[in-house]
Design an enzyme around this catalytic site. Structure first.
Site, mmCIF file in Angstrom:
data_model
loop_
_atom_site.group_PDB
_atom_site.id
_atom_site.type_symbol
_atom_site.label_atom_id
_atom_site.label_comp_id
_atom_site.label_asym_id
_atom_site.label_seq_id
_atom_site.Cartn_x
_atom_site.Cartn_y
_atom_site.Cartn_z
ATOM 1 N N ASP A 167 -10.928 -6.159 54.825
ATOM 2 C CA ASP A 167 -10.677 -7.266 55.746
ATOM 3 C C ASP A 167 -10.112 -8.490 55.031
ATOM 4 O OD1 ASP A 167 -11.249 -9.709 57.321
ATOM 5 O OD2 ASP A 167 -12.301 -8.380 58.688
ATOM 6 N N LEU A 224 -10.688 -9.182 61.028
ATOM 7 C CA LEU A 224 -9.791 -8.039 61.161
ATOM 8 C C LEU A 224 -10.546 -6.728 61.288
ATOM 9 C CD1 LEU A 224 -6.868 -8.989 58.769
ATOM 10 C CD2 LEU A 224 -7.159 -9.468 61.202
ATOM 11 N N ASP A 225 -11.713 -6.606 60.675
ATOM 12 C CA ASP A 225 -12.508 -5.397 60.893
ATOM 13 C C ASP A 225 -12.833 -5.235 62.374
ATOM 14 O OD1 ASP A 225 -12.719 -4.135 58.438
ATOM 15 O OD2 ASP A 225 -14.439 -5.313 57.801
ATOM 16 N N VAL A 226 -13.232 -6.337 63.018
ATOM 17 C CA VAL A 226 -13.574 -6.267 64.443
ATOM 18 C C VAL A 226 -12.324 -6.036 65.283
ATOM 19 C CG1 VAL A 226 -14.461 -7.588 66.403
ATOM 20 C CG2 VAL A 226 -15.687 -7.615 64.224
#
Length: 595
Positions: A426, A454-456
């Site tokens: 991320d 960004l992971d989410v």
């Protein structure tokens, strides 16, 4: 109803017409994705309407009309009216601000972007349900639900039975070199961490003390390093720092600007859909409007956030999710803080899944996994690049046992889009793509958010891609390989900023943008349109309620900032929507309803 006829379609929405109206912040991201998926624009679309909502409708190609209704908040009386107030109310400002010790607004429209992706997910899922013999559905989603989903892991941890395993206090990257280069550092190996800092002659006690906050920054959204580590990097040139990283197994990445990302951006969609094989699976269960994926099986071999979140969303839409875990189970199940002995963060992404232990290093267990894939509809993983092929579990291998499979990979950088890219985590993707600059307005030093933006968002885009793959399969009678990435999620988030940069305009938001205002007992966040006017008032001597009332007398909209995710449980703006699961861990509401 009868299912629409199977056609050979290059894009899942080919032949469907899109009508979109409403606030561009809400309607724009969803409409853009629907067009990328093949929807044509319908002429004579309606105006913005009087309810402040975005309206999306798809029709044609033998489907009954599908519609989506997208709002800023489920409760219109909540005072949540735009991106700034969503970020304030749902805890995004609180989590993003941990690095700085006070709530801070993201200068990108994170909640609205996530909401657009959720709206597309709902529409695609409803069309998949129709294609499998189910009814049409109306999709309702809202930005406040998207915001709660984005902070769900932090909320779960705040409501767990025990405290955090690492300190929550100000501090964190980026680091700065002697010649002024801002950079991110990444390694998953404590040995590489120590070797990197020793190569730069950092004090031994600072190296030891720094590893734990560095390791846990993905969980806590902060990293209170010893100041000596920042002092160390400021004593070395960027070239020397790069040499130290190369020689020790750590990775560093210079923070790129939005102008740099705009210059190299290839305009690619955030996902790739490649049909392969042949075959069409007969529905075993007739889906309902609320559960359009009922009867579908998803095999998920995911780690951390991106793939597990994508599979979690597919499960909420009715799919049976089987999680592939190593012998002994996922080690993150025990990561503190826990609820009833299970990691609260892990539960936020994995509740409701069935776990099966598979040793992918064992030939016998890999054959077992192939047997499971033969009966599945989706195989989803985020293994390191090349690992699936090395194990004999790439899409060609699984197509041999199930040519109708949707094979989905959610990775860091996509397929050969960034030459020489660093580790696809991320914070490294944020640094490399300009998110660190976009997240803060002009006048502030760029810094990637330590909230896992960004992971989410990558998990949301990954689920969107899988749904597009399922619809492609249902319409075309072929299996589909689906690729999505954190890079694609970054491009989705940065779309407006990159367009400004390409036009030669200032891509960042103006100084002071989306900055919360202190009160005597907390913080308030003005709506974006009211920010400059509200900042002219000194509210520091007023309680939060009185400060909000004063702004209202001047015709200004604002809302209280949630300063701690734990407070969301009792927040009247979300009354009754946050529950607890069977383990006692907090659970956010589903991000959409389909009726």
């Amino acid at each position: 109803m009868a299912s629409p006829a199977i056609t050979q379609t290059a894009q899942p929405l080919e032949g469907l017409r899109l009508a979109a109206s409403g606030p561009p912040e809400l309607a724009g991201p969803a409409a853009a994705h629907l067009r990328l998926l093949g929807a044509g624009t319908q002429t004579g679309r309606t105006g913005p309407g009087e309810d402040g909502a975005a309206h999306l409708a798809l029709s044609g190609a033998g489907f009954s009309a599908q519609s989506a209704h997208v709002t800023w908040a489920v409760d219109r009386a909540s005072g949540i009216t735009d991106e700034a107030t969503v970020q304030a109310a749902t805890g995004i400002m609180a989590v993003h601000g941990r690095r700085d010790g006070a709530p801070r607004g993201l200068a990108v429209d994170y909640a609205a972007t996530a909401t657009g992706v959720l709206a597309v997910q709902g529409l695609l899922a409803a069309l998949v349900g129709q294609a499998r013999g189910g009814p049409a559905a109306r999709v309702d989603t809202s930005a406040d639900r998207a915001g709660l989903l984005a902070v769900s892991q932090y909320l779960a941890a705040a409501g767990a039975d025990e405290g955090e395993a690492a300190e929550i206090a100000p501090g964190g990257p980026p680091f700065t070199s002697a010649d002024g280069t801002l950079f991110e550092l990444e390694t998953l190996d404590p040995g590489a961490w120590a070797a990197f800092w020793r190569a730069l002659a950092a004090p031994s006690d600072a190296i030891r003390a720094g590893w734990r906050p560095f390791q846990f920054r993905y969980a806590t959204a902060c990293a209170p390093f010893p100041g000596a580590l920042h002092t160390t990097t400021r004593a070395h040139t960027w070239q020397r720092i790069r040499e130290a990283a190369a020689g020790t197994g750590a990775e560093v990445c210079r923070l790129r600007t939005l102008a740099e990302r705009a210059a190299e951006h290839d305009g690619a969609a955030p996902w790739e859909l490649a049909p392969y094989g042949s075959g069409h699976r007969i529905p075993r269960v007739t889906p309902t409007a609320a559960r359009p994926l009922a009867g579908l099986t998803v095999l998920e071999a995911g780690r951390r956030i991106q793939a597990p979140l994508a599979a979690h969303l597919l499960g909420l839409l009715g799919a049976d999710v089987i999680r592939i875990e190593p012998p002994g189970g996922d080690p993150l199940r025990g990561m503190p803080p826990t609820s009833s002995g299970i990691s609260a963060r892990w539960l936020a992404l994995n509740r409701g899944k069935t776990a099966v232990e598979i040793d992918i290093k064992s030939a016998e267990d890999r054959r077992r996994l192939l047997g499971m894939a033969a009966e599945a509809d989706v195989f989803l993983h985020n293994w390191a690049p090349g690992k699936a092929a090395e194990l004999g579990l790439d899409h060609q291998d699984l197509a041999g046992v199930n040519p109708a499979l949707v094979y989905a990979y959610t990775g860091g950088w996509g397929t050969n889009r960034i030459a020489g890219a660093p580790m696809g985590t991320d914070f490294m993707v944020q640094a490399r793509t300009g998110v660190g600059e976009a997240a803060r307005p002009l006048g502030e030093v760029p810094a990637p958010s330590l909230m896992t933006l960004l992971d989410v968002l990558g998990g949301l885009v990954g689920a969107e891609a899988v749904l597009a793959g399922l619809l492609t399969r249902e319409r075309g009678g072929r299996g589909v390989r689906v690729d999505s990435s954190l890079l694609g999620a970054s491009d989705v988030l940065l779309g407006p900023a990159l367009r400004r940069a390409r036009r030669g305009q200032e891509p960042r938001r103006p100084a002071g943008f989306r900055r919360p205002l202190p009160t005597a007992d907390g913080w308030i966040a003005p709506a974006d349109a009211c920010g400059a006017a509200a900042a002219a008032y000194d509210l520091t001597s007023l309680p939060t309620g009185a400060a909000l009332a004063q702004l209202r007398t001047h015709g200004l909209t604002a809302t209280a900032v949630t300063a701690d995710p734990a407070d969301l449980h009792h927040d009247p703006r979300f009354a009754g929507s946050i529950s607890r699961d069977e383990h006692g861990a907090p659970a956010v509401p589903d991000p959409w309803s389909l009726v």
